[in-house]
Motif scaffolding. Sequence first.
Motif, short mmCIF file in Angstrom:
data_model
loop_
_atom_site.label_atom_id
_atom_site.label_comp_id
_atom_site.label_asym_id
_atom_site.label_seq_id
_atom_site.Cartn_x
_atom_site.Cartn_y
_atom_site.Cartn_z
N GLU A 403 0.84 -1.21 0.00
CA GLU A 403 0.00 0.00 0.00
C GLU A 403 0.88 1.26 0.00
N LEU A 404 1.94 1.24 0.78
CA LEU A 404 2.86 2.37 0.79
C LEU A 404 3.53 2.56 -0.57
N LEU A 405 3.90 1.45 -1.19
CA LEU A 405 4.53 1.54 -2.50
C LEU A 405 3.59 2.11 -3.54
N SER A 406 2.33 1.71 -3.46
CA SER A 406 1.37 2.21 -4.44
C SER A 406 1.15 3.71 -4.27
N THR A 407 1.37 4.20 -3.05
CA THR A 407 1.17 5.63 -2.78
C THR A 407 2.42 6.45 -3.04
N PHE A 408 3.57 5.95 -2.57
CA PHE A 408 4.80 6.75 -2.61
C PHE A 408 5.85 6.23 -3.58
N GLY A 409 5.69 5.00 -4.09
CA GLY A 409 6.67 4.44 -5.01
C GLY A 409 7.82 3.79 -4.29
N SER A 410 8.74 3.20 -5.05
CA SER A 410 9.87 2.46 -4.50
C SER A 410 11.12 3.33 -4.47
N ASN A 411 11.96 3.07 -3.47
CA ASN A 411 13.26 3.75 -3.38
C ASN A 411 14.35 3.04 -4.15
N GLY A 412 13.97 1.93 -4.79
CA GLY A 412 14.97 1.17 -5.53
C GLY A 412 15.72 0.20 -4.64
N GLN A 413 16.61 -0.55 -5.25
CA GLN A 413 17.35 -1.61 -4.55
C GLN A 413 18.38 -1.03 -3.59
N ARG A 414 18.44 -1.61 -2.40
CA ARG A 414 19.45 -1.22 -1.42
C ARG A 414 20.60 -2.21 -1.47
N GLU A 415 21.80 -1.73 -1.19
CA GLU A 415 22.95 -2.61 -1.21
C GLU A 415 23.50 -2.77 0.20
N ILE A 416 24.05 -3.95 0.47
CA ILE A 416 24.64 -4.20 1.77
C ILE A 416 26.01 -3.52 1.84
N SER A 417 26.47 -3.28 3.05
CA SER A 417 27.72 -2.54 3.22
C SER A 417 28.94 -3.45 3.28
N GLY A 418 28.74 -4.71 3.50
CA GLY A 418 29.90 -5.60 3.58
C GLY A 418 29.51 -6.97 4.03
N PRO A 419 30.46 -7.90 4.12
CA PRO A 419 30.16 -9.26 4.53
C PRO A 419 29.67 -9.28 5.97
N GLN A 420 28.81 -10.22 6.24
CA GLN A 420 28.21 -10.29 7.56
C GLN A 420 28.75 -11.48 8.36
N ALA A 421 28.85 -11.30 9.65
CA ALA A 421 29.25 -12.38 10.52
C ALA A 421 28.05 -13.25 10.85
N PRO A 422 28.28 -14.57 11.01
CA PRO A 422 27.16 -15.44 11.36
C PRO A 422 26.75 -15.27 12.81
N SER A 423 25.53 -15.66 13.10
CA SER A 423 25.03 -15.64 14.47
C SER A 423 23.84 -16.57 14.52
N PRO A 424 23.30 -16.88 15.71
CA PRO A 424 22.16 -17.80 15.76
C PRO A 424 20.97 -17.35 14.93
N ASP A 425 20.86 -16.05 14.66
CA ASP A 425 19.73 -15.57 13.88
C ASP A 425 19.93 -15.77 12.39
N THR A 426 21.13 -16.08 11.94
CA THR A 426 21.36 -16.30 10.52
C THR A 426 21.99 -17.66 10.23
N ALA A 427 22.25 -18.47 11.24
CA ALA A 427 22.93 -19.75 11.04
C ALA A 427 22.14 -20.67 10.12
#
Length: 427
Positions: A403-427
């Motif tokens: 609904e927000l996108l239909s009203t305001f549009g997309s900001n486009g693709q975001r890029e990550i800043s660097g490699p990520q360390a693993p943790s129980p939330d991403t294992a």
Amino acid sequence: MGSLDAHSELYAERTSGMTASEIRALFAVASRPEVVSLAGGMPNLAALPLDSLSQEVARLIVEQGQSALQYGSAHGVPELREQICEVMALEGISAHPDDVMVTVGSQMALDLVTRIFCDPGDVVLAEGPSYVGAMGAFATYQADVVHVAMDEHGLRPDALRQAIDETHRRGKQIKLLYTIPNFHNPAGVTLAAERRPEILEICSRHGILVLEDNPYGLLGFDGQTHPSLRAQDPENVVYLGSFSKTFASGMRVGWVLAPHAVREKLVLAAESATLCPPTLNQMIVSRYLSTHDWMGQIKTFQEQYRERRDAMLEALEQYMPPDCHWTHPEGGFFVWFTAPEGVDTKAMLPRAVTNRVAYASGTGFYRDGLGSRQMRLSFCYPTPERIREGVRRLANTLNEELELLSTFGSNGQREISGPQAPSPDTA
């Protein structure tokens, strides 16, 4: 303005790209009981026979405490290495215990293999998307990751050839192909049997070592066990295994099976890292394998994870808006979900947590900025009822985002800043 870190000028160059996993900053909120977390790859330990296990651990301390609480070999406890060979035989692997080295989880094996093979600037090929912890290890040793496309049948041989040709044209040396062939983390797909010999032949012809990571291989929901890549090419495949998914992740007991000369270097690297893996943990795992029906326990896990997988797929079908897509895993822990065009799952994550549901956003599983429309949904830990409720909340969040996108549009693709360390939330 000076740095808040007084030691910032002393850090090694290799630390410059290190970042925490995307959801870790929200983990304190996401772990609250009212939040349904579909983010973490934590196994369902409630299925373990904890009463009998506690008795066996107590008996182990009484009977073998002098050994269990002492230093050990960097190679690992001999009895456990023999048992590991029996476990791997279920996947067609014929191995000698001398070529098995026990590690502190398979994450340590990833680190050690990268350490002994990769110089700064070397290339590691990896499926796109790929496991966060592997990419963190590759980045730590300043190796470049080149992603290879997958489809519903796993890694594509044509995409592998293309990636190799393009990398060689850039004058870069490829050291490893890192692959999770069975019940992929995060994509949930399995490498088709007919593709496996072709991929091994391509890598052998180009002098690329295959790093096979297989923590989920025994967790197929139809009871089927896929023959490992290592079984098909023992000389050019280094195999990583773990008891984190089939027994207990907190024990941190994994292993690496490698050709003999490679194993020798891994032992030397392990000695400099940890001296030895914890002897007590190894002996607990060994006693569990010798005194419990561990294969029956794996069947219990298979049944419970299949029930959870079914609950997630049914809820996705029931609640999700049009133009969403997701994989249908035949085993393991994860569904890979693609949102409609324009949705940025990383930007949406704080709003999802506000709506009391969490997931792992897709950009964290790529090194090249892709994955902004994707998310990994884990079904291994919550109950089926919680999974259904979590998917319902996620669908509500996604509808709000659309609904927000239909009203305001997309900001486009975001890029990550660097490699990520693993943790129980991403294992």
